[in-house]
Design a protein around this motif. Structure first.
Motif, PDB file in Angstrom:
ATOM      1  N   PHE A   7      -9.053 -12.205   7.255  1.00 60.29           N
ATOM      2  CA  PHE A   7      -8.377 -10.769   7.048  1.00 60.29           C
ATOM      3  C   PHE A   7      -6.910 -10.869   7.503  1.00 60.29           C
ATOM      4  CE2 PHE A   7     -10.400 -10.571  10.886  1.00 60.29           C
ATOM      5  CZ  PHE A   7      -9.731  -9.647  11.776  1.00 60.29           C
ATOM      6  N   THR A   8      -6.113 -10.249   6.667  1.00 61.88           N
ATOM      7  CA  THR A   8      -4.725 -10.482   6.534  1.00 61.88           C
ATOM      8  C   THR A   8      -4.033  -9.534   7.616  1.00 61.88           C
ATOM      9  OG1 THR A   8      -4.357  -9.198   4.539  1.00 61.88           O
ATOM     10  CG2 THR A   8      -4.510 -11.747   4.396  1.00 61.88           C
ATOM     11  N   ARG A   9      -4.752  -8.260   7.762  1.00 62.61           N
ATOM     12  CA  ARG A   9      -4.292  -7.067   8.402  1.00 62.61           C
ATOM     13  C   ARG A   9      -5.715  -6.510   8.849  1.00 62.61           C
ATOM     14  NH1 ARG A   9      -3.557  -6.212   3.558  1.00 62.61           N
ATOM     15  NH2 ARG A   9      -3.931  -4.010   2.753  1.00 62.61           N
ATOM     16  N   TYR A  10      -5.270  -5.325   9.829  1.00 59.43           N
ATOM     17  CA  TYR A  10      -6.770  -4.552  10.068  1.00 59.43           C
ATOM     18  C   TYR A  10      -6.769  -3.516   8.725  1.00 59.43           C
ATOM     19  CZ  TYR A  10      -6.445  -5.901  15.238  1.00 59.43           C
ATOM     20  OH  TYR A  10      -6.469  -6.825  15.920  1.00 59.43           O
ATOM     21  N   GLU A  14     -10.333  -4.614   1.433  1.00 59.16           N
ATOM     22  CA  GLU A  14      -9.141  -5.030   0.886  1.00 59.16           C
ATOM     23  C   GLU A  14      -8.213  -5.824   1.591  1.00 59.16           C
ATOM     24  OE1 GLU A  14      -7.920  -1.578   3.369  1.00 59.16           O
ATOM     25  OE2 GLU A  14      -9.756  -2.066   1.984  1.00 59.16           O
ATOM     26  N   THR A  15      -8.515  -6.211   2.752  1.00 61.50           N
ATOM     27  CA  THR A  15      -7.338  -6.942   3.619  1.00 61.50           C
ATOM     28  C   THR A  15      -8.031  -8.372   3.692  1.00 61.50           C
ATOM     29  OG1 THR A  15      -8.825  -6.754   5.646  1.00 61.50           O
ATOM     30  CG2 THR A  15      -7.234  -5.000   5.072  1.00 61.50           C
ATOM     31  N   GLU A  16      -9.228  -8.689   2.875  1.00 59.37           N
ATOM     32  CA  GLU A  16      -9.807 -10.015   3.056  1.00 59.37           C
ATOM     33  C   GLU A  16      -9.243 -10.662   1.881  1.00 59.37           C
ATOM     34  OE1 GLU A  16     -14.026  -7.842   4.173  1.00 59.37           O
ATOM     35  OE2 GLU A  16     -13.894  -9.265   2.641  1.00 59.37           O
ATOM     36  N   ALA A  17      -9.288 -12.417   2.133  1.00 60.60           N
ATOM     37  CA  ALA A  17      -8.811 -13.223   1.092  1.00 60.60           C
ATOM     38  C   ALA A  17      -9.001 -14.400   1.717  1.00 60.60           C
ATOM     39  CB  ALA A  17      -7.176 -13.089   1.087  1.00 60.60           C
ATOM     40  N   LYS A  46     -16.656  -5.297  11.767  1.00 57.03           N
ATOM     41  CA  LYS A  46     -15.905  -4.510  12.921  1.00 57.03           C
ATOM     42  C   LYS A  46     -14.616  -4.843  13.368  1.00 57.03           C
ATOM     43  CE  LYS A  46     -20.277  -2.316  14.067  1.00 57.03           C
ATOM     44  NZ  LYS A  46     -21.266  -2.262  15.298  1.00 57.03           N
ATOM     45  N   LEU A  47     -14.420  -6.443  13.712  1.00 54.99           N
ATOM     46  CA  LEU A  47     -13.365  -6.901  14.160  1.00 54.99           C
ATOM     47  C   LEU A  47     -12.266  -6.534  13.116  1.00 54.99           C
ATOM     48  CD1 LEU A  47     -14.682 -10.197  15.661  1.00 54.99           C
ATOM     49  CD2 LEU A  47     -13.636  -8.024  16.868  1.00 54.99           C
ATOM     50  N   ARG A  48     -12.402  -6.702  11.810  1.00 51.52           N
ATOM     51  CA  ARG A  48     -11.542  -6.468  10.763  1.00 51.52           C
ATOM     52  C   ARG A  48     -10.836  -5.056  10.874  1.00 51.52           C
ATOM     53  NH1 ARG A  48     -14.651  -5.594   5.791  1.00 51.52           N
ATOM     54  NH2 ARG A  48     -14.246  -3.501   6.562  1.00 51.52           N
ATOM     55  N   THR A  49     -11.747  -4.375  11.398  1.00 50.11           N
ATOM     56  CA  THR A  49     -11.191  -2.671  11.347  1.00 50.11           C
ATOM     57  C   THR A  49     -10.202  -2.498  12.756  1.00 50.11           C
ATOM     58  OG1 THR A  49     -12.852  -1.770  12.562  1.00 50.11           O
ATOM     59  CG2 THR A  49     -13.372  -2.141   9.933  1.00 50.11           C
ATOM     60  N   GLY A  50     -10.237  -3.461  13.501  1.00 48.70           N
ATOM     61  CA  GLY A  50      -9.584  -3.507  14.773  1.00 48.70           C
ATOM     62  C   GLY A  50     -10.486  -3.311  16.039  1.00 48.70           C
ATOM     63  N   VAL A  61      -3.809 -12.803  15.995  1.00 51.20           N
ATOM     64  CA  VAL A  61      -2.772 -13.344  15.152  1.00 51.20           C
ATOM     65  C   VAL A  61      -3.307 -13.152  13.641  1.00 51.20           C
ATOM     66  CG1 VAL A  61      -1.646 -15.638  14.540  1.00 51.20           C
ATOM     67  CG2 VAL A  61      -2.048 -14.942  16.937  1.00 51.20           C
ATOM     68  N   PHE A  62      -2.702 -13.079  12.639  1.00 47.06           N
ATOM     69  CA  PHE A  62      -3.012 -12.853  11.103  1.00 47.06           C
ATOM     70  C   PHE A  62      -2.468 -14.189  10.499  1.00 47.06           C
ATOM     71  CE2 PHE A  62      -3.260  -8.579  12.636  1.00 47.06           C
ATOM     72  CZ  PHE A  62      -4.538  -8.260  12.434  1.00 47.06           C
ATOM     73  N   PRO A  63      -2.935 -14.846   9.556  1.00 43.26           N
ATOM     74  CA  PRO A  63      -4.454 -14.441   8.805  1.00 43.26           C
ATOM     75  C   PRO A  63      -5.544 -14.825  10.217  1.00 43.26           C
ATOM     76  CG  PRO A  63      -3.722 -16.229   7.860  1.00 43.26           C
ATOM     77  CD  PRO A  63      -2.474 -15.948   8.627  1.00 43.26           C
ATOM     78  N   SER A  64      -6.523 -14.022  10.235  1.00 40.55           N
ATOM     79  CA  SER A  64      -7.538 -14.225  10.996  1.00 40.55           C
ATOM     80  C   SER A  64      -9.050 -14.370  10.406  1.00 40.55           C
ATOM     81  CB  SER A  64      -7.875 -12.943  12.046  1.00 40.55           C
ATOM     82  OG  SER A  64      -8.738 -13.313  12.977  1.00 40.55           O
ATOM     83  N   VAL A  65      -9.419 -15.760  10.695  1.00 45.62           N
ATOM     84  CA  VAL A  65     -10.715 -15.851   9.918  1.00 45.62           C
ATOM     85  C   VAL A  65     -11.838 -15.278  10.608  1.00 45.62           C
ATOM     86  CG1 VAL A  65     -12.134 -18.036   9.605  1.00 45.62           C
ATOM     87  CG2 VAL A  65      -9.756 -18.438   9.932  1.00 45.62           C
ATOM     88  N   LEU A  66     -12.533 -14.746   9.624  1.00 47.47           N
ATOM     89  CA  LEU A  66     -13.867 -14.060   9.785  1.00 47.47           C
ATOM     90  C   LEU A  66     -15.150 -14.827  10.252  1.00 47.47           C
ATOM     91  CD1 LEU A  66     -13.361 -11.964   6.510  1.00 47.47           C
ATOM     92  CD2 LEU A  66     -13.848 -10.835   8.773  1.00 47.47           C
ATOM     93  N   GLY A  67     -15.975 -14.160  10.839  1.00 45.77           N
ATOM     94  CA  GLY A  67     -17.131 -14.985  11.406  1.00 45.77           C
ATOM     95  C   GLY A  67     -17.117 -15.331  12.817  1.00 45.77           C
ATOM     96  N   SER A  68     -18.308 -15.470  13.279  1.00 46.38           N
ATOM     97  CA  SER A  68     -18.504 -15.547  15.030  1.00 46.38           C
ATOM     98  C   SER A  68     -19.466 -16.543  15.363  1.00 46.38           C
ATOM     99  CB  SER A  68     -18.805 -14.166  15.498  1.00 46.38           C
ATOM    100  OG  SER A  68     -18.241 -13.095  15.157  1.00 46.38           O
ATOM    101  N   GLU A  69     -20.383 -17.077  14.390  1.00 45.52           N
ATOM    102  CA  GLU A  69     -21.326 -17.965  14.642  1.00 45.52           C
ATOM    103  C   GLU A  69     -21.537 -18.975  13.621  1.00 45.52           C
ATOM    104  OE1 GLU A  69     -24.970 -15.924  15.366  1.00 45.52           O
ATOM    105  OE2 GLU A  69     -25.052 -15.246  13.303  1.00 45.52           O
ATOM    106  N   VAL A  70     -21.562 -20.215  14.135  1.00 42.66           N
ATOM    107  CA  VAL A  70     -21.504 -21.349  12.940  1.00 42.66           C
ATOM    108  C   VAL A  70     -22.412 -22.512  13.659  1.00 42.66           C
ATOM    109  CG1 VAL A  70     -19.421 -20.896  12.405  1.00 42.66           C
ATOM    110  CG2 VAL A  70     -19.612 -22.441  14.139  1.00 42.66           C
TER     111      VAL A  70
END
Length: 310
Positions: A7-10, A14-17, A46-50, A61-70
């Protein structure tokens, strides 16, 4: 260059790419892994929303990679890392985001993947299953006690039901009518959510409940609090600490240690815990995977599977 879903901003979806990012460089105490699978969780959107998790510090720091577990394969190790080697199959919490071909893990909260687990199964454990494990053990209910779980049909809820049942605890799970068969198959007494759910809980547990694991927050948390006499047995992963503390309860205390990952993996290997992966998406459909969870109707776990990184 390696691809990642960010996500490129909060804001909203529409902020995802998709973007091309340099391969992360592991710092001291970190592992760089080639991702094979990433779990999808509500905290991701939820992190994407701030939203800021307890303990989060500093500016994002943006862009911020989504995801928390791998889960994936070790490629490189940072300074001071011992006990891991390139080629090891591991899983853990992503410190650099997980919807990507590469991710960073801290060795403090990473563990070897048991051969009996697939990468997809292992990727579901560091957030949902570990949160469920921490909460159930925080409550410390004895065998034969009754635990009420609100929001029982999601990833954390389903894991909490199974972990509690493995300890001999009776579970009453509040969830939508459509998740009745799912929860019953896990060993819970299903109570339909919606108006009047508290009375239905009282009918299902006429002797009362001994503990509450809330995964919803808000009004549901307040109503659930009225169902337990000992408020020290009221915990939530669905509301801020100050809200539940006003009711005499507490937030789930996360124990982000390797031992917890090993414990939940062992439960899966023994057959006491199933991740219940209900749908998988390729990395190219990461946005659709996140929408499935963000819509609030996902049952069990959603996983993003990543091909072998180049």
């Amino acid at each position: 260059m390696p691809k990642a879903y960010v996500f490129t901003r909060y804001g909203g979806p529409e902020t995802e790419a998709f973007v091309d990012l340099d391969r992360p460089v592991p710092g001291p105490g970190q592992l760089l892994i080639a991702v094979r699978a990433a779990g999808v969780n509500p905290v991701d959107w939820k992190l994407r929303t701030g939203y800021r998790r307890p303990g989060d510090t500093g500016e994002r720091v943006f862009p911020s990679v989504l995801g928390s577990e791998v889960a994936g394969v070790v490629e490189e190790m940072g300074e001071g890392v011992t006990g891991f080697a390139p080629g090891d199959e591991v899983f853990g919490a992503a410190v650099s985001g997980g919807y990507a071909e590469y991710a960073l893990l801290t060795t403090a909260f990473a563990a070897p993947k048991p051969a009996a687990l697939s990468f997809a199964e292992a990727a579901t454990l560091p957030v949902a299953a570990a949160t469920a494990y921490d909460g159930v053990h925080q409550l410390g209910l004895p065998a034969g006690a009754t635990l009420l779980v609100t929001g029982a049909g999601g990833g954390v809820g389903a894991a909490a039901v199974q972990i509690a049942r493995a300890l001999g605890v009776r579970v009453v799970g509040v969830a939508s009518e459509g998740k009745k068969e799912f929860l019953q198959a896990l060993g819970a007494v299903h109570v339909p959510s919606g108006p009047g759910w508290e009375e239905r809980v009282r009918a299902a547990a006429p002797e009362g409940v001994d503990g509450v694991y809330d995964l919803v927050g808000g009004e549901v948390l307040h109503r659930a609090a009225a169902l337990v006499t000992d408020r020290s047995k009221l915990i939530t992963a669905g509301a801020p600490a100050e809200e539940v503390e006003e009711l005499g309860g507490a937030r789930v205390a996360r124990v982000r240690e390797r031992a917890v990952l090993e414990a939940v993996a062992a439960l899966v290997v023994r057959g006491d815990l199933s991740p219940h992966i209900t749908r998988s998406f390729p990395l190219e459909q990461a946005g659709e995977a996140l929408r499935t969870v963000e819509d609030g109707h996902a049952q069990g776990k959603i996983v993003i599977e990543v091909g072998a990184a180049i």
